[in-house]
Design an enzyme around this catalytic site. Structure first.
Site, PDB file in Angstrom:
ATOM      1  N   ASP A  23      53.257  45.980  44.435  1.00 47.60           N
ATOM      2  CA  ASP A  23      54.267  47.122  44.636  1.00 47.60           C
ATOM      3  C   ASP A  23      55.734  46.410  45.089  1.00 47.60           C
ATOM      4  O   ASP A  23      55.745  45.255  45.411  1.00 47.60           O
ATOM      5  CB  ASP A  23      53.957  48.049  46.024  1.00 47.60           C
ATOM      6  CG  ASP A  23      52.668  48.659  45.626  1.00 47.60           C
ATOM      7  OD1 ASP A  23      52.294  48.866  44.298  1.00 47.60           O
ATOM      8  OD2 ASP A  23      51.902  49.132  46.478  1.00 47.60           O
TER       9      ASP A  23
HETATM   10  N1  URA Z   1      47.475  47.314  47.116  1.00 49.46           N
HETATM   11  C1  URA Z   1      48.725  48.024  47.343  1.00 49.46           C
HETATM   12  O1  URA Z   1      48.578  48.943  47.960  1.00 49.46           O
HETATM   13  N2  URA Z   1      49.622  47.469  46.992  1.00 49.46           N
HETATM   14  C2  URA Z   1      50.010  46.289  46.389  1.00 49.46           C
HETATM   15  O2  URA Z   1      50.955  45.771  45.999  1.00 49.46           O
HETATM   16  C3  URA Z   1      48.903  45.581  46.120  1.00 49.46           C
HETATM   17  C4  URA Z   1      47.517  46.114  46.244  1.00 49.46           C
END
Ligand code: URA
Length: 233
Positions: free
Chosen positions: A102
C-alpha cells in the site's frame, strides 16, 4: 553508453555506488584503470572489468528496495511518485515491483525484470510467506490472536489461511504477522476483522528474502549473489 550507467545496469550497484567504485580505481576499461564515470564505452566491444572480474551486461537484474511511505508500487502513476522513480531516470526501463505494498506501507519490495521469478513469488498456489511488522491501535486478546492465526473472515469467499502472530513488543502494541497469501490490504483487513486497526505497516521478508535494515526508507541495492540463489532455488 556511459561507464557508470553500464555498471549500474549490469547490476554491480546503484549509480552512486558505481561512481564510488570508479573513483576508487576498481574499474578497468580495456585493461586500463578508468576514473571517469562519464567515460563513453561500447558495451559490445569494450572489455569492462570490476574488481578483477569481467562485467557482462546482465539480462536479469534484482534490487531490494526499502519502500518509503508515500510512493506507489506501480511502474507509472499520474498522481504519486512510484517505487521506480526512486531508482532515478537512468534506470532500466523493464523493471517492475514484485507485488504491491500500500502507499502508506514501508519495507521490503523486490524490483526486477525477471517475470518468471515474480510469477513464482506471487502465485497464490505457492504460498510464499511474507512477514509484516504492524503498529496496532489496541491490545489483542488470546482469542483474537487465535482467530488471526487460524483464519478470519475478511469478506472473501474463504477465511484467511493460517498465519503466525507474535508480539514484538506488546506494551508498544508492535506485532509481527506472517501470512502466505497476498489479498488486497490483507494485513490491515485481518486486524480489522478482529476489531483492531493497523496504524503503520512494514514488510520485513518475502520468502527467503529479508529486508536489509541498513537500507533507509527510499534506499535500494542489488541483491547479493547468495540472496538471489536462495530466492531462485
Ligand atoms: N497488507 C496490507 O494491508 N497492506 C500492505 O501493503 C501489504 C499487506
Amino acid at each position: 553508453m556511459r561507464l557508470d550507467k553500464y555498471l549500474a545496469q549490469s547490476g554491480i550497484g546503484t549509480r552512486s555506488q558505481v561512481k564510488e567504485y570508479i573513483r576508487a580505481g576498481q574499474v578497468q576499461v580495456n585493461g586500463i584503470r578508468e576514473k571517469h564515470a562519464d567515460r563513453k564505452i561500447h558495451a559490445e566491444t569494450d572489455d569492462i572489468v570490476y574488481r578483477e572480474k569481467s562485467v557482462t551486461f546482465r539480462e536479469r537484474v534484482y534490487y531490494m528496495l526499502n519502500k518509503p511511505s508515500g510512493c506507489v508500487s506501480a511502474t507509472q502513476d499520474e498522481r504519486y511518485m512510484t517505487v521506480l522513480d526512486l531508482l532515478g531516470k537512468d534506470r532500466r526501463k523493464d523493471l517492475f515491483p514484485v507485488g504491491r505494498l500500500d502507499r502508506d506501507t514501508e519495507g521490503l519490495l523486490l524490483l526486477t525484470n525477471d517475470g518468471a521469478l515474480a510469477h513464482r513469488l506471487l502465485s497464490p498456489r505457492n504460498h510464499v510467506p511474507k512477514t509484516y511488522q504492524a503498529l496496532l491501535a489496541r491490545d489483542l486478546t488470546s482469542g483474537q490472536i487465535d482467530l488471526l492465526e487460524n483464519g478470519v473472515d475478511i469478506g472473501e469467499e474463504k477465511l484467511t489461511l493460517p498465519s503466525v502472530f507474535t508480539w514484538k513488543d506488546r506494551q508498544k502494541k508492535e506485532a509481527f504477522l506472517t501470512i502466505t497469501e497476498g489479498k488486497f490490504h490483507q494485513v490491515k483487513r485481518m486486524f480489522e476483522a478482529v476489531g483492531n486497526q493497523v496504524l503503520s505497516l512494514k514488510r520485513l521478508s518475502m520468502g527467503s528474502l529479508v529486508l536489509d535494515e541498513s537500507l533507509s526508507p527510499g534506499e535500494y541495492r542489488p541483491l547479493y549473489e547468495k540472496e538471489l540463489e536462495e530466492l531462485l532455488d
